[in-house]
Write a protein that holds these residues in place. Structure first.
Motif, PDB file in Angstrom:
ATOM      1  N   VAL A   1       1.874 -30.991  12.977  1.00  0.00           N
ATOM      2  CA  VAL A   1       0.505 -30.931  13.480  1.00  0.00           C
ATOM      3  C   VAL A   1       0.104 -29.455  13.549  1.00  0.00           C
ATOM      4  O   VAL A   1       0.876 -28.637  14.070  1.00  0.00           O
ATOM      5  N   PRO A   2      -1.085 -29.034  13.039  1.00  0.00           N
ATOM      6  CA  PRO A   2      -2.118 -29.887  12.450  1.00  0.00           C
ATOM      7  C   PRO A   2      -1.633 -30.536  11.156  1.00  0.00           C
ATOM      8  O   PRO A   2      -0.737 -30.023  10.481  1.00  0.00           O
ATOM      9  N   ILE A   3      -2.248 -31.663  10.813  1.00  0.00           N
ATOM     10  CA  ILE A   3      -1.766 -32.454   9.691  1.00  0.00           C
ATOM     11  C   ILE A   3      -1.925 -31.715   8.375  1.00  0.00           C
ATOM     12  O   ILE A   3      -2.805 -30.886   8.201  1.00  0.00           O
ATOM     13  N   ASP A   4      -1.040 -32.029   7.458  1.00  0.00           N
ATOM     14  CA  ASP A   4      -1.079 -31.488   6.102  1.00  0.00           C
ATOM     15  C   ASP A   4      -1.134 -32.670   5.155  1.00  0.00           C
ATOM     16  O   ASP A   4      -0.269 -33.545   5.182  1.00  0.00           O
TER      17      ASP A   4
ATOM     18  N   CYS B   1      17.777 -42.772   2.540  1.00  0.00           N
ATOM     19  CA  CYS B   1      17.654 -41.870   1.385  1.00  0.00           C
ATOM     20  C   CYS B   1      18.677 -40.741   1.492  1.00  0.00           C
ATOM     21  O   CYS B   1      19.078 -40.340   2.587  1.00  0.00           O
ATOM     22  N   ASP B   2      19.088 -40.233   0.348  1.00  0.00           N
ATOM     23  CA  ASP B   2      20.033 -39.120   0.318  1.00  0.00           C
ATOM     24  C   ASP B   2      19.317 -37.779   0.288  1.00  0.00           C
ATOM     25  O   ASP B   2      19.758 -36.808   0.908  1.00  0.00           O
ATOM     26  N   ILE B   3      18.219 -37.723  -0.448  1.00  0.00           N
ATOM     27  CA  ILE B   3      17.480 -36.478  -0.647  1.00  0.00           C
ATOM     28  C   ILE B   3      16.023 -36.727  -0.265  1.00  0.00           C
ATOM     29  O   ILE B   3      15.397 -37.664  -0.758  1.00  0.00           O
ATOM     30  N   ILE B   4      15.500 -35.877   0.615  1.00  0.00           N
ATOM     31  CA  ILE B   4      14.164 -36.104   1.173  1.00  0.00           C
ATOM     32  C   ILE B   4      13.275 -34.905   0.848  1.00  0.00           C
ATOM     33  O   ILE B   4      13.637 -33.758   1.153  1.00  0.00           O
ATOM     34  N   PHE B   5      12.121 -35.178   0.251  1.00  0.00           N
ATOM     35  CA  PHE B   5      11.183 -34.130  -0.132  1.00  0.00           C
ATOM     36  C   PHE B   5       9.951 -34.169   0.772  1.00  0.00           C
ATOM     37  O   PHE B   5       9.224 -35.154   0.812  1.00  0.00           O
ATOM     38  N   GLY B   6       9.737 -33.080   1.503  1.00  0.00           N
ATOM     39  CA  GLY B   6       8.525 -32.887   2.279  1.00  0.00           C
ATOM     40  C   GLY B   6       7.807 -31.648   1.805  1.00  0.00           C
ATOM     41  O   GLY B   6       8.144 -31.074   0.762  1.00  0.00           O
ATOM     42  N   VAL B   7       6.839 -31.202   2.597  1.00  0.00           N
ATOM     43  CA  VAL B   7       6.127 -29.958   2.285  1.00  0.00           C
ATOM     44  C   VAL B   7       6.323 -28.965   3.428  1.00  0.00           C
ATOM     45  O   VAL B   7       6.984 -27.950   3.266  1.00  0.00           O
ATOM     46  N   LYS B   8       5.765 -29.273   4.595  1.00  0.00           N
ATOM     47  CA  LYS B   8       5.865 -28.354   5.737  1.00  0.00           C
ATOM     48  C   LYS B   8       7.122 -28.655   6.552  1.00  0.00           C
ATOM     49  O   LYS B   8       7.874 -29.594   6.267  1.00  0.00           O
TER      50      LYS B   8
ATOM     51  N   ILE C   1      -2.240 -40.236   6.100  1.00  0.00           N
ATOM     52  CA  ILE C   1      -2.888 -38.920   6.027  1.00  0.00           C
ATOM     53  C   ILE C   1      -2.767 -38.280   4.643  1.00  0.00           C
ATOM     54  O   ILE C   1      -3.477 -37.318   4.341  1.00  0.00           O
ATOM     55  N   ARG C   2      -1.897 -38.800   3.807  1.00  0.00           N
ATOM     56  CA  ARG C   2      -1.622 -38.182   2.502  1.00  0.00           C
ATOM     57  C   ARG C   2      -2.860 -38.221   1.611  1.00  0.00           C
ATOM     58  O   ARG C   2      -3.635 -39.180   1.634  1.00  0.00           O
TER      59      ARG C   2
ATOM     60  N   ILE D   1      -8.664 -24.384   9.210  1.00  0.00           N
ATOM     61  CA  ILE D   1      -9.597 -24.833   8.173  1.00  0.00           C
ATOM     62  C   ILE D   1     -10.971 -25.154   8.747  1.00  0.00           C
ATOM     63  O   ILE D   1     -11.998 -24.785   8.164  1.00  0.00           O
ATOM     64  N   ASP D   2     -11.029 -25.814   9.895  1.00  0.00           N
ATOM     65  CA  ASP D   2     -12.315 -26.203  10.470  1.00  0.00           C
ATOM     66  C   ASP D   2     -13.087 -25.034  11.077  1.00  0.00           C
ATOM     67  O   ASP D   2     -14.295 -25.136  11.309  1.00  0.00           O
ATOM     68  N   ASP D   3     -12.400 -23.933  11.337  1.00  0.00           N
ATOM     69  CA  ASP D   3     -13.036 -22.752  11.933  1.00  0.00           C
ATOM     70  C   ASP D   3     -12.426 -21.517  11.273  1.00  0.00           C
ATOM     71  O   ASP D   3     -11.613 -20.810  11.864  1.00  0.00           O
ATOM     72  N   PRO D   4     -12.812 -21.228  10.007  1.00  0.00           N
ATOM     73  CA  PRO D   4     -12.040 -20.324   9.163  1.00  0.00           C
ATOM     74  C   PRO D   4     -12.256 -18.835   9.364  1.00  0.00           C
ATOM     75  O   PRO D   4     -11.479 -18.026   8.851  1.00  0.00           O
ATOM     76  N   VAL D   5     -13.310 -18.433  10.090  1.00  0.00           N
ATOM     77  CA  VAL D   5     -13.604 -17.004  10.185  1.00  0.00           C
ATOM     78  C   VAL D   5     -13.853 -16.576  11.631  1.00  0.00           C
ATOM     79  O   VAL D   5     -14.231 -17.369  12.490  1.00  0.00           O
TER      80      VAL D   5
END
Length: 403
Positions: free
Chosen positions: A12-15, A66-73, A44-45, A312-316
């Motif tokens: 969180v925040p979600i990706d 599973c033996d091998i797990i792929f995420g991002v964050k 959410i994907r 992202i929602d408040d970028p500057v």
């Protein structure tokens, strides 16, 4: 038979990104004999569950088997499953304080931890990254910020667009005055930023012309390390010396700061290297930059106005160089407007995921499931069998809470 699990992102925040998109999942099952693959259900994907089932991929509630797990964050601590191989961005190799517990959890749970950032070829070049989309969205956000600050045009944010092609339909709405834009960095991120500026029809000029000429149209220049760093002893710039001993150099960026309106910062920065400019520099009357899109988002790093990450929602936000304090966005003309979103590829998750997965399938999986003569996977493995590997033994004091 090894079994791959595509993880639902839990941070969180979600990706909304994913490491393997549906068509790539199908390709893996068809082209890597003996490898099974399932996808954890996710609401959410950026690619809905139905896209995976339409490609013949089984959906599961969890990836326990599973033996091998792929995420991002980073995977939340309580969600890490013992005795598995995990691929994700761990953000631990620079001894980041906020992820010390994550590294220790991986060690305690006997997890084989492989970080995408450490997957490199024999020449130490990264073989998988989201950098291109960080540059694309960062440059677009910089242009968006310029339009907002001066009420020149209204365009959708990148995350409001379906994908990159949809975002490009906004380009026709962008009308820029004869401003000067400077990009630092020539890697994936910098090239991504240049894609946007060239797509907008902005002319690229040499650094020399950028500082010495006036133009009747918007222009940009792209700077490499040699363009804005000089040797303290007046010696000729040496790229190898700069990367080996960055402390031997000092910034020569001010010449560009005196004529640029917008800075898009895409260059990797080492803490021992010179800062791009100082807060005092930014208070001088001839310091012209008033908008900075800091794609690198190194907090209190090479750019003094990057005092916090934005979302992202408040970028500057605005930065007052006379006080060093944050101010409301677009508050006063004397402020610098800063765009410092630290997860820019999330704004174009479909494209970013597709490119990332393509590199994963082509550059990593053959080494994981076949021969790996360059030891790509081995060199990228941070932890295994409850211990740090030899390549990452320098993290031991960090794991122990002493660094």
């Amino acid at each position: 038979m090894p079994k791959i699990g595509i993880l639902k992102e839990g941070k969180v925040p979600i990706d909304r990104r994913v490491a393997i998109i549906p068509s790539q999942a199908k390709y893996i099952k068809e082209n890597f004999p003996g490898v099974d693959l399932v996808c954890q259900k996710s609401d959410i994907r950026c690619f809905p569950d139905e896209d995976y089932t339409s490609e013949g991929i089984e959906l599961v509630n969890d990836v326990q088997d599973c033996d091998i797990i792929f995420g991002v964050k980073e995977v939340p601590l309580g969600q890490l499953i013992p005795d598995k191989t995990y691929f994700f961005f761990s953000h631990t190799i620079k001894k980041q304080d906020y992820n010390r517990e994550l590294l220790n959890e991986a060690l305690d749970k006997n997890i084989r931890l492989i970080d995408y950032e450490t997957l490199t070829d024999a020449n130490n070049q990264r073989i998988i990254a989201f950098g291109r989309y960080a540059g694309i969205v960062g440059a677009y956000n910089g242009i968006w910020s310029y339009g907002k600050r001066y009420n020149l045009f209204n365009i959708r944010r990148a995350h409001e667009c379906f994908d990159l092609e949809d975002m490009k339909t906004e380009y026709d709405k962008i009308k820029l005055p004869k401003i000067k834009i400077v990009i630092t960095g020539g890697g994936r991120v910098g090239k991504g930023a240049m894609e946007v500026l060239l797509g907008l029809g902005i002319r690229k000029v040499t650094p020399e012309r950028f500082v010495s000429e006036d133009f009747n149209e918007p222009v940009f220049t792209q700077l490499n390390s040699r363009d804005y760093n000089k040797h303290k002893e007046g010696k000729e710039f040496s790229r190898s010396e700069f990367f080996e001993s960055p402390g031997n150099f000092e910034s020569d960026f001010y010449q560009y700061a005196k004529c640029a309106d917008l800075l898009i910062a895409c260059a990797y920065w080492h803490p021992e290297a010179p800062v791009l400019f100082t807060r005092e520099d930014a208070t001088h009357r001839d310091f012209k930059i008033n908008i900075i899109a800091d794609v690198t988002c190194d907090i209190e790093g090479s750019i003094p106005s990057t005092i916090r990450p934005a979302v992202i929602d408040d970028p500057v936000f605005d930065y007052d160089p006379t006080t060093g304090k944050e101010m409301p966005a677009f508050a006063e003309e004397g402020n610098i407007t800063v765009m410092s979103v630290d997860n820019l590829p999330c704004e174009l998750p479909r494209n970013a995921s597709e490119d990332f997965g393509h590199e994963l399938v082509n550059n990593v999986l053959p080494c994981l499931f076949g021969d790996d003569p360059d030891k790509i996977v081995e060199r990228a493995t941070i932890a295994e069998n409850g211990k740090l590997t030899s390549h990452y033994s320098y993290l031991q004091d960090y794991a122990n809470g002493k660094a």
